[in-house]
Scaffold this motif. Structure first.
Motif, PDB file in Angstrom:
ATOM      1  N   ARG A   1       0.336  -6.983   7.349  1.00 51.09           N
ATOM      2  CA  ARG A   1       1.318  -6.451   6.477  1.00 51.09           C
ATOM      3  C   ARG A   1       2.869  -6.784   6.879  1.00 51.09           C
TER       4      ARG A   1
ATOM      5  N   GLY B   1      -0.467  -6.316  -0.093  1.00 47.75           N
ATOM      6  CA  GLY B   1      -1.331  -7.241  -1.198  1.00 47.75           C
ATOM      7  C   GLY B   1      -1.493  -6.493  -2.278  1.00 47.75           C
TER       8      GLY B   1
ATOM      9  N   GLY C   1      -2.224   4.533  -5.643  1.00 52.11           N
ATOM     10  CA  GLY C   1      -2.755   5.155  -4.883  1.00 52.11           C
ATOM     11  C   GLY C   1      -2.662   4.704  -3.157  1.00 52.11           C
ATOM     12  N   ILE C   2      -2.669   5.611  -2.389  1.00 55.67           N
ATOM     13  CA  ILE C   2      -2.395   5.430  -1.087  1.00 55.67           C
ATOM     14  C   ILE C   2      -3.715   6.229  -0.185  1.00 55.67           C
TER      15      ILE C   2
ATOM     16  N   VAL D   1     -12.066   3.024   0.689  1.00 55.60           N
ATOM     17  CA  VAL D   1     -12.225   1.856  -0.272  1.00 55.60           C
ATOM     18  C   VAL D   1     -13.417   2.313  -1.002  1.00 55.60           C
TER      19      VAL D   1
ATOM     20  N   ILE E   1     -10.092   7.954  -6.148  1.00 55.68           N
ATOM     21  CA  ILE E   1      -8.568   8.194  -6.376  1.00 55.68           C
ATOM     22  C   ILE E   1      -8.193   6.406  -6.211  1.00 55.68           C
TER      23      ILE E   1
ATOM     24  N   CYS F   1      -3.050   0.360  -9.112  1.00 57.10           N
ATOM     25  CA  CYS F   1      -2.776  -0.200  -7.691  1.00 57.10           C
ATOM     26  C   CYS F   1      -2.590   0.558  -6.649  1.00 57.10           C
TER      27      CYS F   1
ATOM     28  N   VAL G   1      -2.598   0.896  -2.027  1.00 54.82           N
ATOM     29  CA  VAL G   1      -2.477   0.463  -0.568  1.00 54.82           C
ATOM     30  C   VAL G   1      -3.677   1.086   0.302  1.00 54.82           C
TER      31      VAL G   1
HETATM   32  C1  UD1 Z   1      -6.935  -7.052   0.840  1.00 54.48           C
HETATM   33  C2  UD1 Z   1      -8.582  -6.558   1.433  1.00 54.48           C
HETATM   34  C3  UD1 Z   1      -8.669  -6.848   2.793  1.00 54.48           C
HETATM   35  C4  UD1 Z   1      -8.214  -8.289   3.019  1.00 54.48           C
HETATM   36  C5  UD1 Z   1      -7.003  -8.553   2.622  1.00 54.48           C
HETATM   37  C6  UD1 Z   1      -6.501 -10.030   2.556  1.00 54.48           C
HETATM   38  C7  UD1 Z   1      -9.817  -4.954   0.394  1.00 54.48           C
HETATM   39  C8  UD1 Z   1      -9.978  -3.187  -0.103  1.00 54.48           C
HETATM   40  N1  UD1 Z   1      -8.717  -5.172   1.023  1.00 54.48           N
HETATM   41  O1  UD1 Z   1      -6.137  -6.028   1.339  1.00 54.48           O
HETATM   42  O2  UD1 Z   1      -9.978  -6.553   3.059  1.00 54.48           O
HETATM   43  O3  UD1 Z   1      -8.346  -8.549   4.394  1.00 54.48           O
HETATM   44  O4  UD1 Z   1      -6.542  -8.118   1.000  1.00 54.48           O
HETATM   45  O5  UD1 Z   1      -5.548 -10.443   1.878  1.00 54.48           O
HETATM   46  O6  UD1 Z   1     -10.673  -5.738  -0.032  1.00 54.48           O
HETATM   47  N2  UD1 Z   1      -5.942  -0.148  -4.640  1.00 54.48           N
HETATM   48  C9  UD1 Z   1      -5.549   0.598  -5.511  1.00 54.48           C
HETATM   49  N3  UD1 Z   1      -5.846   2.238  -5.375  1.00 54.48           N
HETATM   50  C10 UD1 Z   1      -5.768   2.669  -4.028  1.00 54.48           C
HETATM   51  C11 UD1 Z   1      -5.971   1.588  -2.843  1.00 54.48           C
HETATM   52  C12 UD1 Z   1      -5.864   0.280  -3.345  1.00 54.48           C
HETATM   53  O7  UD1 Z   1      -5.718   0.310  -6.823  1.00 54.48           O
HETATM   54  O8  UD1 Z   1      -5.585   3.532  -3.923  1.00 54.48           O
HETATM   55  C13 UD1 Z   1      -5.929  -1.600  -4.984  1.00 54.48           C
HETATM   56  C14 UD1 Z   1      -4.809  -2.438  -4.571  1.00 54.48           C
HETATM   57  O9  UD1 Z   1      -3.851  -2.582  -5.463  1.00 54.48           O
HETATM   58  C15 UD1 Z   1      -5.467  -3.716  -4.420  1.00 54.48           C
HETATM   59  C16 UD1 Z   1      -6.929  -3.516  -3.854  1.00 54.48           C
HETATM   60  O10 UD1 Z   1      -7.346  -2.008  -4.144  1.00 54.48           O
HETATM   61  O11 UD1 Z   1      -5.742  -4.613  -5.403  1.00 54.48           O
HETATM   62  C17 UD1 Z   1      -7.049  -3.691  -2.148  1.00 54.48           C
HETATM   63  O12 UD1 Z   1      -6.074  -2.842  -1.462  1.00 54.48           O
HETATM   64  P1  UD1 Z   1      -5.556  -2.985  -0.137  1.00 54.48           P
HETATM   65  O13 UD1 Z   1      -6.984  -3.050   0.620  1.00 54.48           O
HETATM   66  O14 UD1 Z   1      -4.452  -2.282   0.333  1.00 54.48           O
HETATM   67  O15 UD1 Z   1      -4.994  -4.755  -0.282  1.00 54.48           O
HETATM   68  P2  UD1 Z   1      -4.685  -5.583   1.142  1.00 54.48           P
HETATM   69  O16 UD1 Z   1      -4.076  -5.152   2.108  1.00 54.48           O
HETATM   70  O17 UD1 Z   1      -4.288  -6.953   0.190  1.00 54.48           O
END
Ligand code: UD1
Ligand code: F6R
Length: 370
Positions: free
Chosen positions: A27, A41, A132-133, A137, A141, A147, A149
């Motif tokens: 990141r 992402g 969401g934070i 997974v 929430i 969207c 992280v």
């Molecule tokens: C994602 C993949 C990760 C992969 C990376 C490669 C998942 C969970 N994560 O990580 O395994 O290595 O791409 O590029 O498959 N989201 C919400 N609410 C929340 C948290 C997340 O809506 O509270 C959504 C995000 O907007 C996103 C998705 O969940 O669409 C995945 O989030 P996150 O795991 O943080 O994304 P990456 O770091 O890109």
């Protein structure tokens, strides 16, 4: 699964160099050819909307609320968007106004906390962009936000949240960096923060070496009735979070106090018996903390001062305070370093007082009822 550790809380405190590495992995972009930057992402398609929102509202409970509070100043500084803070249950109690132009950011380790979830439904119904934070997974929430992280800190088992706290702060700081990405005037500042993000795991490893010192401090404090913690600025949240950890696991009364409020009441408590931790690491408000220390000493306060390495003499010239010296990082990252010895203190206090570290009395890991 506790490995060499006796308790999950202890294991999770010591895991923080690794959990922070996992949180930042992929990141943060290193400098050299490419401009230094941040890639979240899950948010990249929403950053413009967040930057243009009228207000950012952080919503959470307990430690997750404290993590948002710790990172609020850097979000304000780098995004220029006004930031307000809401404890989820209080927002619901008041039915506080939320608008379509707002970005509501929900911070939750478990992603299942009932109060936070209800606040999410409320904010979504009012048309806010919901971010969401979360550490989990597929949690309610994570699913219910537009969207977000994932903090990727790994499973947290101890009821007292430790590694999730530092990873939540790291994610919100990365969010601030991403929101400020389009500003040339803050580029130097952002690069300095990114450089220090890369240093963070090794600095956390350094501060974990205070374990024995914190055990000794816990031996001194274990019979006390109460412990006050003064902080301000970036480390107001550190004071609140230290007090929350101490009370929830060691069952000792503890209160985090905004140092700027000292003269408006808390000063009346100060005498030669009540132990007080003052967080006074170097930053824009450390000279004010220095004068707080002087005023507490003038009332014979029993002080434990947390300061930057090398500052013990200037922060406590007469040598009568107990000092916790910690390595310095960029001001916004300092709360991540500062909380670690205080987590260790809460841990050792609990073990010495003979209470259950991983399953504190009356508490549950995930609060799914209201
Ligand atoms: C994602 C993949 C990760 C992969 C990376 C490669 C998942 C969970 N994560 O990580 O395994 O290595 O791409 O590029 O498959 N989201 C919400 N609410 C929340 C948290 C997340 O809506 O509270 C959504 C995000 O907007 C996103 C998705 O969940 O669409 C995945 O989030 P996150 O795991 O943080 O994304 P990456 O770091 O890109
Ligand atoms: C304190 C603690 C609680 C939680 C709170 C929110 O150590 O663990 O204060 O932080 O119950 O939980 P999450 O983050 O799962 O929403």
């Amino acid at each position: 699964k506790k490995g060499n550790f006796e308790h999950f809380m202890q294991k999770e405190i010591h895991e923080q160099p690794d959990s922070l590495t996992m949180t930042m992995r992929g990141r943060l972009i290193r400098g050299e050819q490419r401009v230094k930057g941040v890639l979240l992402g899950g948010l990249k398609d929403h950053l413009r909307t967040i930057r243009r929102s009228r207000r950012i509202i952080f919503i959470g409970c307990g430690t997750s609320y404290n993590a948002a509070l710790a990172s609020r100043p850097i979000i304000e500084e780098l995004s220029g968007v006004p930031v307000t803070m809401e404890i989820a249950s209080d927002l619901i109690d008041r039915q506080g106004p939320i608008y379509r132009e707002d970005t509501a950011i929900f911070v939750s380790q478990s992603g299942e906390t009932a109060d936070t979830l209800q606040a999410l439904e409320y904010a979504r119904a009012n048309g806010a962009l919901c971010v969401g934070i979360t550490n989990t997974v597929g949690s309610a929430i994570a699913r219910g936000t537009h969207c977000g992280v994932h903090i990727n800190a790994g499973c947290e088992i101890g009821v007292a949240s430790t590694k999730a706290y530092t990873s939540q702060i790291a994610v919100i700081i990365m969010l601030a960096l991403a929101l400020g990405d389009d500003s040339i005037s803050s580029q130097r500042r952002r690069e300095a923060i990114i450089d220090d993000c890369f240093n963070l795991p090794s600095k956390v490893r350094d501060v974990l070496k205070l374990d024995q010192d914190m055990k000794e401090l816990a031996m001194l404090l274990m019979e006390e009735q109460s412990l006050l913690v003064f902080g301000r600025g970036y480390n107001y949240a550190t004071a609140l979070e230290c007090a929350l950890k101490v009370k929830e696991v060691s069952l000792m009364h503890s209160e985090g106090i905004l140092a700027g409020e000292m003269k408006h009441g808390p000063l009346a408590l100060v005498d030669e018996t009540l132990p007080i931790i003052v967080i006074a690491t170097r930053d824009g408000s450390s000279s004010k903390q220095q004068s707080v220390i002087q005023q507490l000493k003038a009332r014979k306060g029993r002080l434990i001062v947390m300061c930057t390495e090398g500052d013990a003499q200037s922060m406590c010239p007469d040598g009568t305070c107990r000092v916790i010296e910690v390595p310095q990082v960029q001001d916004c990252l300092q709360p991540i370093i500062n909380i670690v010895p205080l987590q260790l203190l809460a841990y050792h206090l609990t073990v010495l007082r003979g209470f259950n570290v991983d399953q504190p009395r009356n508490l549950a890991k995930s609060v799914t009822t209201q």
